[in-house]
Write a protein that holds these residues in place. Structure first.
Motif: not given
Length: 160
Positions: A1-5, A52-54, A58-61, A98-101
């Motif tokens: 999950m570290d790749t989620i920015q 957060v982009y995948y 844009l997949v989360a905001r 994504y939400g946790k990030k």
């Protein structure tokens, strides 16, 4: 999950188009289109939007606003705090961190956080370490806020 920015979203028409994808799936109370449009019209360069982009999508905001300590009715000692609004993850990307990030990003400022949970999301917020604020009728105006506090900060006792 570290790749989620988490990225600060630019207030522009490209972001407006990306937000329209969320409106297809989302609940009206989570719509950020109006918020974004007013920021574009006002030429407000300070964006409260993070995402957060995948790939290129844009997949989360979320919206994240800093509130001045002079308006702090929630935390002891009184201080600036963050108000986290409208966190949303597109259906195909839920339960993937994504939400946790986004929440962890908000926590990284080490300021207390207040949110108003929506659409059966209490379980998510509890997993993120948030707890119900003691209800104060005048302060909360029918909302049921959840709060998170960093070390050294506690909830202010309501003036009932």
């Amino acid at each position: 999950m570290d790749t989620i920015q988490v990225q600060k979203l630019v207030v522009n028409f490209k972001t407006l188009e990306e937000f329209k994808r969320f409106k297809e799936y989302g609940n009206q109370e989570l719509s950020m289109l109006e918020d974004l449009q007013s920021n574009i019209i006002e030429n407000d360069s300070v964006s409260p939007f993070y995402g957060v982009y995948y790939g290129n999508a844009l997949v989360a905001r979320m919206s994240l606003y800093q509130v001045s300590s002079r308006y702090d009715d929630y935390f002891e000692p009184p201080q600036d705090y963050l108000e986290l609004w409208k966190l949303e993850v597109l259906p195909d990307y839920r339960s993937k961190g994504y939400g946790k990030k986004l929440v962890d990003f908000a926590k990284s400022f080490q300021l207390p956080i207040k949110t108003n949970p929506r659409i059966n999301s209490h379980g998510f917020w509890e997993k993120m370490g948030f707890q119900k604020a003691k209800y104060d009728m005048e302060r909360d105006l029918g909302e049921n806020p959840l709060i998170w506090t960093p070390t050294g900060v506690s909830e202010k006792t309501p003036s009932s």
